[in-house]
Each structure stands twice: as C-alpha cells, then as structure tokens.
Scaffold this active site. Structure first.
Site, PDB file in Angstrom:
ATOM      1  N   GLU A  43       7.196 -11.464  30.480  1.00 29.62           N
ATOM      2  CA  GLU A  43       6.478 -12.718  30.730  1.00 29.62           C
ATOM      3  C   GLU A  43       5.204 -12.478  31.533  1.00 29.62           C
ATOM      4  O   GLU A  43       4.196 -13.122  31.307  1.00 29.62           O
ATOM      5  CB  GLU A  43       7.383 -13.733  31.452  1.00 29.62           C
ATOM      6  N   TYR A 126       5.501 -21.589  35.422  1.00 28.36           N
ATOM      7  CA  TYR A 126       5.792 -21.142  34.056  1.00 28.36           C
ATOM      8  C   TYR A 126       6.763 -19.955  34.081  1.00 28.36           C
ATOM      9  O   TYR A 126       7.750 -19.923  33.350  1.00 28.36           O
ATOM     10  CB  TYR A 126       4.502 -20.744  33.309  1.00 28.36           C
ATOM     11  N   ASP A 144       3.226 -23.428  29.538  1.00 28.05           N
ATOM     12  CA  ASP A 144       1.937 -22.744  29.701  1.00 28.05           C
ATOM     13  C   ASP A 144       0.922 -23.431  28.788  1.00 28.05           C
ATOM     14  O   ASP A 144       1.205 -24.493  28.212  1.00 28.05           O
ATOM     15  CB  ASP A 144       2.083 -21.246  29.383  1.00 28.05           C
TER      16      ASP A 144
END
Ligand code: SF4
Length: 366
Positions: A43, A126, A144
């Site tokens: 991520e 996020y 996001d």
C-alpha cells in the site's frame, strides 16, 4: 449532510461488485497472502505509483526484507537503495520508522486497531483502511483519489475532491454501503474498479459491473467527474550539476540533507543558478562552501525532471577536482565502480548514465 445512500440498493451493489471482483481481479504479488506487513509495504508503494511499476519493486523489497523485523533492523541506506527509483522517498523513511516502532512497542505485530495503527509515522486514513481491512477484516473505509473518483460518479457528488472535507464525506458513504462480512474484498474491489473500469479518462461504462447503480452514467456526465480544483503552477528551478573526477578517477558525490525533498539520498553536487552561468556558479559553490578547486567543461546534457510541485531544469557539467583533500561529509569520493551501490534519486541516476555515455568525450575535454 445529504444522504446520498438513501434508497441505494447496497446489498445488490455489493453482490455485483464482489462477483465481478472475484472474476476479474488481477493476480498481483501482494494478493498472494494477507500478511499485514506485506499488505502495508504494497500500500505504501502504491501511493502515487502505478501497479506495473510497483510489482518488481515489491518482489525485490520483500525478498530483501521478508519480515517486519528484517526491515526494522536494516540500515537506512540499504532501505533507501531498495526504494531507489520509486520516488517520494519520505514514504519509505516513514515506513522504516513505523516498523521500528511496531517492533519495539507492539512485539513486531502490526496493530489491528485503527487508533494505534494511525499513530504510526506516515500512516494516514487511507493506509489504515486498506491495511486493516485487507489484512485483518476490520471494516474501515479505504478512500484514496481513485475511490473518490468512482464514488463521485456513482453518487453524483460534485464536491471538490482536493478538499480534505470531501474525503470524509466519501468515507461516510463507504461506511453506509460496505459489505461488512468482507470489508477487505469490498475495499479492494472498489480500488480495482477504479483502476480497470472507472478510469480517469474514458471510463468503460458499457462494461461496468455496477453501471445499473451509477448516477453519473444515468445522467451522461461520468467524464465530467470528479470535480477537482487545479493545482497551483509548478515552480521551475534551474540547477547546474557537477560530475567531478579526482586524479585517481574517483567521483565526488554528496549526501542530501536529512530533511526535505529526497532527504538522505546521494547526489552529484549541484546548485541553483537562477537561469545563467551554471559553470561559474558551481565553481563558486565548490570554492566558497567546500574550499575545493574545480575545472569544469561545457555541459554534456540538459533535461527537465518533473516533481508534483516543481521542475528541476538540470544542466550536467563534467569536470576535474583539482584539489582533493580533505573531503568531508556531506561529500564523499567514491571509485567509479562503486557509485551504483549508493541510493540516488531518479534524476541523478540519469545524470550518471549521461556522464558514462559521454565519459570518453568528457575526459578528452579536460
Ligand atoms: Fe464508473 Fe461508468 Fe461504472 Fe459509473 S458506470 S461507476 S462512471 S465506469
């Protein structure tokens, strides 16, 4: 707040979205297992970077640092080197600091609690939603820019997505329509829909699995959304860069400051020129800042390097370091064949390639 989700058929929407995701999901290396550390690394890499670019970096990074402990114990230089070329280096510096804290305060286990996880360095809302939902099944929204685009269209939201308050609104929408029995797959399916179907330009509405629920499609305005205010103009910074060799052929490099843009990476020494006299400005900088005498040739290359907020207009000057001692931090003299062991920003990797290509010519010139 307007209730966009009132009368929205959430169950049917979840079913259609998740069925599509089960059929079409891409086989990506970080989807092989749901180890929280690996999900976290992926991520962080995926922020601001395309999936195709991230895949080889992710595989190499996990091979080098297979566990959270391995990353926590690594040297910063080693970690920056593994990230070299991905850009936005504060991401990896924060990740490194955060995993050290996890090792120290949480016994090496990534916290599964949003409050604890969000206190770690670089972990924004996020990342909290993505990592905790994918790795632990915690029902937190992962919103996001891509997810905001999809939701703007689905619910015909015209708020400016550049404003922080808009993200909060979308997080609320996700909480209202989320598949609580499988929040990880739900978040990932929305992200995948944004990547493969509901793309920024020319979304594939005719192939979209959730077209029946999409208000922007119904109104024929999909391509006009999301609303996003333009960024302010990017700043242009002319920079002269010197690639200097001493009498033994060693190359002079410099470590950047420990804060700010590209912190702690290595570079070839450079200075801002204000637009003219690159050679003179460089010679003056070496003389006054470092007490070094140099002999520079004409530039061998010039190119622009674009960041999100500024553009470096680089001119590369090869040359000789006449007086070569003592060389102190942040400077270092490095044998040519060791240069590639240091972590350089992408623009300086290109400078090195240009220098090597022109090396014969550059040596003839001085
Ligand atoms: Fe996006 Fe079009 Fe699907 Fe709506 S129908 S979610 S605009 S791809």
């Amino acid at each position: 707040m307007k209730r966009e989700t009132e009368r929205f058929p959430a169950r049917e929407f979840q079913r259609d979205l998740l069925d599509w995701f089960a059929r079409e999901r891409r086989d990506l290396p970080w989807r092989k297992d749901r180890d929280p550390y690996k999900v976290w690394v992926s991520e962080v890499m995926l922020q601001q970077t395309r999936v195709e670019t991230v895949v080889p970096y992710f595989e190499k990074f996990i091979e080098q640092f297979p566990t959270l402990e391995a990353l926590a114990e690594a040297d910063e230089d080693e970690v920056l080197k593994a990230w070299e070329g991905l850009g936005y280096y504060s991401r990896v510096r924060n990740l490194h600091a955060a995993v050290k804290e996890v090792k120290e305060h949480y016994g090496g286990k990534v916290p599964d609690n949003p409050d604890e996880f969000s206190k770690l360095k670089g972990v924004g809302p996020y990342t909290v939603g993505a990592v905790l939902s994918l790795a632990y099944g915690v029902p937190e929204p992962a919103v996001d820019g891509n997810v905001m685009r999809v939701l703007s269209r689905l619910f015909l939201v015209t708020d400016d997505i550049a404003k922080p308050s808009t993200r909060k609104r979308f997080e609320q929408i996700v909480r209202e329509i989320m598949a609580y029995e499988n929040p990880g797959a739900f978040n990932e399916a929305l992200i995948e829909l944004g990547a493969l179907v509901c793309t920024p330009r020319r979304p594939s509405c005719l192939l979209c699995p959730v077209q029946a629920y999409c208000r922007a499609f119904a109104e024929g305005v999909a391509e006009e959304l999301p609303v996003k205010t333009k960024k302010t103009a990017v700043k242009q910074v002319p920079l002269a860069v010197a690639v200097l060799a001493d009498h033994e052929g060693r190359i002079l490099i410099r470590k950047r400051n420990s804060t700010g843009l590209l912190a702690n990476l290595w570079e070839f020494p450079s200075c801002e020129t204000g637009g003219e006299g690159g050679k003179e400005k460089l010679e003056q900088m070496f003389r006054e800042q470092y007490g070094l005498q140099t002999e520079l040739s004409e530039p061998i290359a010039s190119f622009d390097h674009v960041f999100s907020h500024l553009v470096w207009q680089l001119a590369v000057f090869p040359g000789r370091l006449i007086y070569s001692g003592p060389i102190e931090e942040p400077l270092r003299l490095v044998p040519e064949d060791e240069i590639e062991a240091y972590a350089f920003p992408v623009s300086h990797q290109r400078i090195w390639r240009e220098y090597k290509e022109h090396a014969g010519e550059a040596r003839r010139l001085h």
